[in-house]
Design a protein around this motif. Structure first.
Motif, PDB file in Angstrom:
ATOM      1  N   LEU A   1     101.963  24.910   9.573  1.00 54.63           N
ATOM      2  CA  LEU A   1     100.922  25.958   9.491  1.00 54.63           C
ATOM      3  C   LEU A   1      99.873  25.567   8.444  1.00 54.63           C
ATOM      4  O   LEU A   1      98.674  25.749   8.653  1.00 54.63           O
ATOM      5  CB  LEU A   1     101.533  27.298   9.059  1.00 54.63           C
ATOM      6  CG  LEU A   1     102.155  28.196  10.108  1.00 54.63           C
ATOM      7  CD1 LEU A   1     102.689  29.463   9.430  1.00 54.63           C
ATOM      8  CD2 LEU A   1     101.142  28.576  11.193  1.00 54.63           C
ATOM      9  N   VAL A   2     100.360  25.036   7.326  1.00 52.24           N
ATOM     10  CA  VAL A   2      99.425  24.595   6.279  1.00 52.24           C
ATOM     11  C   VAL A   2      98.572  23.439   6.817  1.00 52.24           C
ATOM     12  O   VAL A   2      97.361  23.379   6.571  1.00 52.24           O
ATOM     13  CB  VAL A   2     100.183  24.181   4.995  1.00 52.24           C
ATOM     14  CG1 VAL A   2      99.239  23.583   3.964  1.00 52.24           C
ATOM     15  CG2 VAL A   2     100.913  25.379   4.393  1.00 52.24           C
ATOM     16  N   ALA A   3      99.227  22.549   7.600  1.00 47.71           N
ATOM     17  CA  ALA A   3      98.484  21.399   8.146  1.00 47.71           C
ATOM     18  C   ALA A   3      97.362  21.863   9.074  1.00 47.71           C
ATOM     19  O   ALA A   3      96.244  21.359   9.001  1.00 47.71           O
ATOM     20  CB  ALA A   3      99.442  20.461   8.883  1.00 47.71           C
ATOM     21  N   THR A   4      97.640  22.807   9.947  1.00 51.26           N
ATOM     22  CA  THR A   4      96.627  23.159  10.962  1.00 51.26           C
ATOM     23  C   THR A   4      95.640  24.221  10.469  1.00 51.26           C
ATOM     24  O   THR A   4      94.475  24.190  10.848  1.00 51.26           O
ATOM     25  CB  THR A   4      97.282  23.640  12.276  1.00 51.26           C
ATOM     26  OG1 THR A   4      98.103  24.776  11.991  1.00 51.26           O
ATOM     27  CG2 THR A   4      98.111  22.549  12.908  1.00 51.26           C
ATOM     28  N   LEU A   5      96.095  25.155   9.649  1.00 53.03           N
ATOM     29  CA  LEU A   5      95.183  26.189   9.138  1.00 53.03           C
ATOM     30  C   LEU A   5      94.410  25.693   7.912  1.00 53.03           C
ATOM     31  O   LEU A   5      93.375  26.258   7.560  1.00 53.03           O
ATOM     32  CB  LEU A   5      95.965  27.442   8.718  1.00 53.03           C
ATOM     33  CG  LEU A   5      96.477  28.366   9.817  1.00 53.03           C
ATOM     34  CD1 LEU A   5      97.539  29.315   9.253  1.00 53.03           C
ATOM     35  CD2 LEU A   5      95.336  29.183  10.427  1.00 53.03           C
ATOM     36  N   GLY A   6      94.928  24.671   7.261  1.00 52.47           N
ATOM     37  CA  GLY A   6      94.400  24.273   5.953  1.00 52.47           C
ATOM     38  C   GLY A   6      94.928  25.264   4.923  1.00 52.47           C
ATOM     39  O   GLY A   6      95.324  26.385   5.275  1.00 52.47           O
ATOM     40  N   PRO A   7      94.942  24.845   3.646  1.00 49.76           N
ATOM     41  CA  PRO A   7      95.562  25.708   2.637  1.00 49.76           C
ATOM     42  C   PRO A   7      94.876  27.075   2.504  1.00 49.76           C
ATOM     43  O   PRO A   7      95.548  28.090   2.327  1.00 49.76           O
ATOM     44  CB  PRO A   7      95.438  24.900   1.344  1.00 49.76           C
ATOM     45  CG  PRO A   7      94.417  23.847   1.616  1.00 49.76           C
ATOM     46  CD  PRO A   7      94.456  23.575   3.081  1.00 49.76           C
ATOM     47  N   ASP A   8      93.555  27.100   2.615  1.00 45.80           N
ATOM     48  CA  ASP A   8      92.871  28.392   2.452  1.00 45.80           C
ATOM     49  C   ASP A   8      93.146  29.304   3.645  1.00 45.80           C
ATOM     50  O   ASP A   8      93.371  30.503   3.484  1.00 45.80           O
ATOM     51  CB  ASP A   8      91.366  28.188   2.247  1.00 45.80           C
ATOM     52  CG  ASP A   8      91.103  27.423   0.952  1.00 45.80           C
ATOM     53  OD1 ASP A   8      91.913  27.573   0.000  1.00 45.80           O
ATOM     54  OD2 ASP A   8      90.117  26.653   0.891  1.00 45.80           O
TER      55      ASP A   8
ATOM     56  N   SER B   1      97.544  19.727  -0.106  1.00 49.72           N
ATOM     57  CA  SER B   1      98.132  21.075  -0.241  1.00 49.72           C
ATOM     58  C   SER B   1      99.510  20.948  -0.865  1.00 49.72           C
ATOM     59  O   SER B   1     100.245  19.995  -0.591  1.00 49.72           O
ATOM     60  CB  SER B   1      98.312  21.744   1.123  1.00 49.72           C
ATOM     61  OG  SER B   1      97.100  21.826   1.803  1.00 49.72           O
ATOM     62  N   PHE B   2      99.853  21.925  -1.660  1.00 49.16           N
ATOM     63  CA  PHE B   2     101.154  21.928  -2.326  1.00 49.16           C
ATOM     64  C   PHE B   2     101.810  23.270  -2.026  1.00 49.16           C
ATOM     65  O   PHE B   2     101.356  24.298  -2.502  1.00 49.16           O
ATOM     66  CB  PHE B   2     100.944  21.746  -3.831  1.00 49.16           C
ATOM     67  CG  PHE B   2     102.189  21.421  -4.608  1.00 49.16           C
ATOM     68  CD1 PHE B   2     103.220  22.340  -4.738  1.00 49.16           C
ATOM     69  CD2 PHE B   2     102.330  20.186  -5.236  1.00 49.16           C
ATOM     70  CE1 PHE B   2     104.362  22.045  -5.461  1.00 49.16           C
ATOM     71  CE2 PHE B   2     103.478  19.872  -5.973  1.00 49.16           C
ATOM     72  CZ  PHE B   2     104.486  20.807  -6.075  1.00 49.16           C
TER      73      PHE B   2
ATOM     74  N   ASP C   1      96.128  19.586  -6.176  1.00 50.84           N
ATOM     75  CA  ASP C   1      96.141  20.161  -4.826  1.00 50.84           C
ATOM     76  C   ASP C   1      95.847  21.662  -4.837  1.00 50.84           C
ATOM     77  O   ASP C   1      95.931  22.314  -5.872  1.00 50.84           O
ATOM     78  CB  ASP C   1      97.533  19.955  -4.192  1.00 50.84           C
ATOM     79  CG  ASP C   1      97.794  18.502  -3.838  1.00 50.84           C
ATOM     80  OD1 ASP C   1      96.887  17.669  -4.050  1.00 50.84           O
ATOM     81  OD2 ASP C   1      98.902  18.197  -3.370  1.00 50.84           O
ATOM     82  N   THR C   2      95.583  22.182  -3.628  1.00 57.56           N
ATOM     83  CA  THR C   2      95.497  23.641  -3.477  1.00 57.56           C
ATOM     84  C   THR C   2      96.916  24.169  -3.311  1.00 57.56           C
ATOM     85  O   THR C   2      97.691  23.642  -2.505  1.00 57.56           O
ATOM     86  CB  THR C   2      94.669  24.006  -2.230  1.00 57.56           C
ATOM     87  OG1 THR C   2      93.405  23.349  -2.335  1.00 57.56           O
ATOM     88  CG2 THR C   2      94.455  25.508  -2.124  1.00 57.56           C
TER      89      THR C   2
END
Ligand code: GAL
Length: 419
Positions: free
Chosen positions: A208-215, A302-303, A370-371
């Motif tokens: 989810l973090v990979a596809t949505l991006g951290p924000d 991202s972290f 990272d974010t």
């Protein structure tokens, strides 16, 4: 004569009773019960080191190490809740910063604020403030973070990759190519152990973090990202792709079993929080020599944060000793004793870097740059109801492979528990 004898006996009895009762008061004062799920398989070594440090500092206080086995608290959390609700709290307990602490125990009035202690010990400013804030509610702090784990970590067996001419992947596409190549060579490409459902949920949260991006991912918890965002469907598709490459017996194995498959050369990669790094070290491996690491492909920058914290429940039988425990875990020495063994980095910013191995110093650098995004599965991002529902959705998705159904379920779960 008889009267005198009786008198003497009564006096002796009273003295004996006084002795026994003063002894039991003393015994009660001189212990502290610490509750966690860190039991073996790499989990307990860090805890034991912390207890040893506590014993050196407070030799008169006995630590009652109350543990309930099961990764990610799969059994411990329910036991803890029963004890807390039943008015039988331990003196201090492991709890993730964020929703798990705040929704379950703070909002319900079961915890004491510890802001005054942080000030008294002069440590408040020593912590990464974003992490410390995860333990706060309406202007007070309720627990102390002992560490920061990374959920979006991947570990691999260097020899297995080299033998099969596979380069460490750099993104999701090259990861899938590597998995396919290993599969053809007859090696289990990706180790998974989801007999407790969370390890599969954890793989999914990182995608989810990979596809949505951290924000975008963080927006899922503050209303800025809709639960029907197409990137969530995309994460499900990636998840389905990865699941083609896991060991067939995954649903019978624990996270430690899966990590061990990598250690034994039966599997190449393991997506797991970096407690797996602590475990690999207790199995005798040296980071960088025997195993390599990278963020889950597609999540570079991202972290995903997992933070273990300890607080002070109302009605703790030994509150003064609980404060001693908290003081130890809040100290630089406490953090630098626990984390190099546990496979986590300190929540304090003034760590002695020389005590940390190359994986952990690498992770400290990423953490600084990272974010940060809170883990769902490890209690920080969302309420417990959502975690259970999402883990159920993801585990049945492994069997059905029905992307649209899983996407629908995700939205329904989000609507029910998060919005
Ligand atoms: C997490 C916890 C870690 C580690 C892991 C596996 O929830 O934060 O410290 O114990 O579970 O059990």
């Amino acid at each position: 004569m008889l009267f005198k004898k009786r008198m003497l006996l009564s006096v002796l009895l009273v003295v004996a009773l006084l002795f026994v009762s003063s002894f039991s008061v003393m015994a009660q004062d001189e212990e502290v019960e610490i509750f966690s799920w860190w039991t073996g398989g790499g989990e307990e070594e860090g805890l034991n080191a912390l207890i040893e440090l506590f014993n050196e500092e407070y030799p008169d206080v006995e630590v009652i190490n109350a543990t309930v086995a099961g990764g990610a608290g799969s059994n411990a959390k329910a036991v803890l809740k029963t004890r807390m609700v039943g008015g039988n709290p331990p003196d201090s307990f492991q709890v993730h910063g964020g929703a798990e602490l705040v929704d379950t125990y703070v909002e319900t009035g079961m915890m004491q604020p510890i802001t005054g202690l942080l000030e008294e010990w002069g440590v408040k400013d020593k912590f990464n403030q974003q992490i410390l804030e995860m333990s706060s509610y309406e202007g007070e702090y309720y627990s102390i973070p002992v560490n920061v784990h990374r959920s979006n970590a991947t570990f691999y067996n260097k020899e297995v990759l080299a033998e099969n001419n596979v380069e460490p992947p750099t993104d999701l596409a090259s990861f899938k190519d590597a998995l396919a190549k290993l599969d053809e060579a007859g090696v289990v490409p990706l180790a998974l152990g989801d007999t407790n459902k969370w390890p599969a949920g954890q793989v999914f949260e990182t995608l989810l973090v990979a596809t949505l991006g951290p924000d975008g991912y963080n927006g899922l918890w503050n209303g800025e990202t809709a639960a029907d965002d197409p990137a969530i469907r995309e994460a499900l598709v990636h998840f389905k792709d990865l699941m083609q490459y896991v060991n067939e017996d995954h649903s019978a194995l624990t996270w430690q079993d899966a990590t061990q498959m990598v250690h034994e050369g039966e599997a190449a990669f393991n997506i797991m929080g970096d407690w797996a790094e602590g475990y690999l070290k207790t199995l005798g491996w040296t980071p960088g020599e025997d195993f390599g690491w990278m963020p889950v492909p597609g999540t570079e920058g991202s972290f995903v944060v997992v933070t273990d914290t300890f607080g002070l429940p109302k009605g703790a039988p030994n509150p003064e000793n609980a404060k001693k425990w908290l003081k130890i875990i809040a100290s630089k020495e406490g953090q630098d004793t626990f984390n190099p063994i546990k496979g986590s980095i300190p929540a304090r910013l003034d760590a002695d870097k020389s005590k940390y191995d190359p994986y952990l110093t690498d992770t400290m650098d990423d953490f600084a740059n990272d974010t940060l995004t809170p883990s769902i599965v490890h209690g920080s991002a969302a309420p417990e109801g959502f975690i259970t529902a999402m883990n159920d959705t993801i585990n049945s998705f492994i069997t059905t492979g029905d992307v649209d159904q899983a996407f629908e379920n995700f939205q329904a779960n989000h609507e029910e528990y998060v919005q």
